[in-house]
Design a protein around this motif. Structure first.
Motif, PDB file in Angstrom:
ATOM      1  N   GLY A 289       0.757  -1.237   0.000  1.00  0.00           N
ATOM      2  CA  GLY A 289       0.000   0.000   0.000  1.00  0.00           C
ATOM      3  C   GLY A 289       0.783   1.279   0.000  1.00  0.00           C
ATOM      4  O   GLY A 289       0.192   2.357   0.030  1.00  0.00           O
ATOM      5  N   VAL A 290       2.131   1.223  -0.037  1.00  0.00           N
ATOM      6  CA  VAL A 290       2.908   2.460  -0.034  1.00  0.00           C
ATOM      7  C   VAL A 290       2.813   3.123  -1.417  1.00  0.00           C
ATOM      8  O   VAL A 290       2.457   2.486  -2.411  1.00  0.00           O
ATOM      9  CB  VAL A 290       4.383   2.202   0.336  1.00  0.00           C
ATOM     10  N   ALA A 291       3.142   4.402  -1.493  1.00  0.00           N
ATOM     11  CA  ALA A 291       3.057   5.148  -2.746  1.00  0.00           C
ATOM     12  C   ALA A 291       4.016   4.573  -3.793  1.00  0.00           C
ATOM     13  O   ALA A 291       5.069   4.027  -3.441  1.00  0.00           O
ATOM     14  CB  ALA A 291       3.378   6.622  -2.500  1.00  0.00           C
ATOM     15  N   PRO A 292       3.695   4.699  -5.082  1.00  0.00           N
ATOM     16  CA  PRO A 292       4.562   4.154  -6.150  1.00  0.00           C
ATOM     17  C   PRO A 292       5.951   4.764  -6.172  1.00  0.00           C
ATOM     18  O   PRO A 292       6.868   4.173  -6.762  1.00  0.00           O
ATOM     19  CB  PRO A 292       3.794   4.502  -7.431  1.00  0.00           C
ATOM     20  N   THR A 293       6.124   5.936  -5.562  1.00  0.00           N
ATOM     21  CA  THR A 293       7.424   6.605  -5.548  1.00  0.00           C
ATOM     22  C   THR A 293       8.264   6.223  -4.339  1.00  0.00           C
ATOM     23  O   THR A 293       9.344   6.793  -4.130  1.00  0.00           O
ATOM     24  CB  THR A 293       7.205   8.129  -5.554  1.00  0.00           C
TER      25      THR A 293
END
Length: 397
Positions: A289-293
């Protein structure tokens, strides 16, 4: 850990230059981004802030905050690897709410000069900074010059503390065993009460008989009367003693010392793991669930962690080339809009951090990036809004 190579062949052309602007092979790196490293050094001993939040006496609280500032240097004694320079727009989150009671978000908001915005929230305190630094190679040693101000606010008392970091020096760059030293002075200031702590980090001297890595400090009340004395070393422990008489000039009369902070003994296997402790090892663990960046997705860093130096170096070159291409495209677009006199278009073409915005800090007068909110809310919904920079695909081709 560090793969052997001819260091001088790389470093001989870097004397006097800022190393943040020079591409370096991964052989000098440890498998963490600077965003992750910043989270580690500044938050590993966050329990000190939890203890400080319980203090009714603001001077006692200040002494613990001062010990906390010292603790942030402790891991550098065993770490000689360089963190990866973050890509512009790279992020890192670490949600330690369940076991440590806080969650942290970092974003690389500028590339030249490199600048990282950090925001940490706990139920008892808030911590934030806009961290930037420069580094100079002097031939035999490397100096790291931190810039920016660190902020800490306790929710209940609203005591607002600020301080700056001291200079770090890496010795024996060319010959001998690498080692790190910290030197300089800093003030931890409580802006609500006017109380402050002056800390002194004694740098190494061949002619000195002082304890290596020695740190001393004095907590002063608003009348500049010394109230607490701190002593210890930045790599092992700090003790606090209440001042009951005397003066700084002629000698302080002190009560029995109390241990404020102690660094646990490193595990024997840490030497084969870049000097990482348990907290550092947890930072690059994949999280859903972490951001793609997020830094965890960085492929060259992951390859280095797996021990594949050749592929990691090739991947790093591809990622950096892609970033230069994005910068050239952005600069070309800005130039075209400047020629057309399109002021709104110029502003729209500039890179803008996703989670932080520039604001004037009322205490320092500096323009700093502060958290504007939204990250944890979007993550909780399980659907990120809008588009993200494609930071990692170039390295996987």
């Amino acid at each position: 850990p560090l793969h052997r190579m001819n260091i001088w062949s790389v470093m001989k052309n870097c004397i006097g230059r800022d190393l943040s602007k020079i591409p370096m092979p991964v052989n000098f790196n440890e498998p963490l981004s600077m965003l992750q490293r910043l989270c580690e050094v500044d938050l590993e001993y966050s329990d000190l802030l939890d203890r400080a939040a319980l203090c009714d006496d603001s001077l006692e609280q200040l002494a613990l905050v001062a010990a906390f500032t010292v603790s942030s240097y402790s891991s550098t004694v065993d770490r000689i690897g360089k963190p990866f320079n973050p890509m512009l727009g790279e992020t890192f989150e670490f949600d330690a709410t369940a076991d440590r009671g806080w969650r942290c978000l970092c974003e690389q908001v500028s590339h030249h000069p490199p600048s990282t915005a950090m925001h940490v929230e706990s139920k008892d305190w808030l911590f934030w900074q806009d961290y930037t630094m420069s580094s100079k190679f002097r031939g035999k040693y490397l100096q790291i010059l931190p810039q920016g101000v660190q902020h800490l606010v306790f929710r209940q008392s609203q005591n607002h503390y600020t301080w700056r970091k001291v200079v770090s020096t890496v010795h024996n760059i060319i010959v001998g065993k690498l080692w790190v030293d910290q030197s300089g002075e800093l003030d931890v200031v409580n802006h609500k009460t006017g109380e402050y702590c002056h800390l002194k980090f004694n740098g190494y001297s061949y002619f000195s008989k002082d304890t290596p890595h020695k740190v001393t400090g004095v907590v002063y009340d608003v009348d500049k009367t010394p109230r607490f004395y701190l002593s210890g070393t930045w790599d092992k422990q700090m003790e606090v003693q209440k001042v009951v008489g005397g003066s700084v000039e002629k000698g302080l009369v002190l009560e029995q010392s109390q241990l404020a902070w102690c660094r646990p003994t490193a595990k024997p296997e840490a030497a084969q793991m870049y000097g990482f402790g348990d907290f550092a090892c947890a930072l690059n663990e994949p999280q859903p669930g972490v951001a793609p960046t997020d830094s965890r997705f960085r492929p060259d860093q992951r390859l280095l962690e797996e021990g594949d130096f050749d592929k990691a170096n090739a991947c790093k070159v591809k990622l950096e080339d892609a970033q230069r291409c994005r910068r050239r495209e952005r600069e070309s677009l800005i130039a075209a809009r400047e020629a057309a006199g399109d002021k709104d278009g110029i502003e729209a073409a500039r890179h803008k951090p996703r989670w932080f915005s520039p604001e004037k800090d009322p205490l320092s007068g500096m323009v700093v990036h502060t958290y504007k909110g939204g990250y944890w809310e979007e993550k909780a919904k399980g659907a990120w809004q809008g588009s993200f920079l494609d930071l990692w695909s170039a390295g996987k081709k």
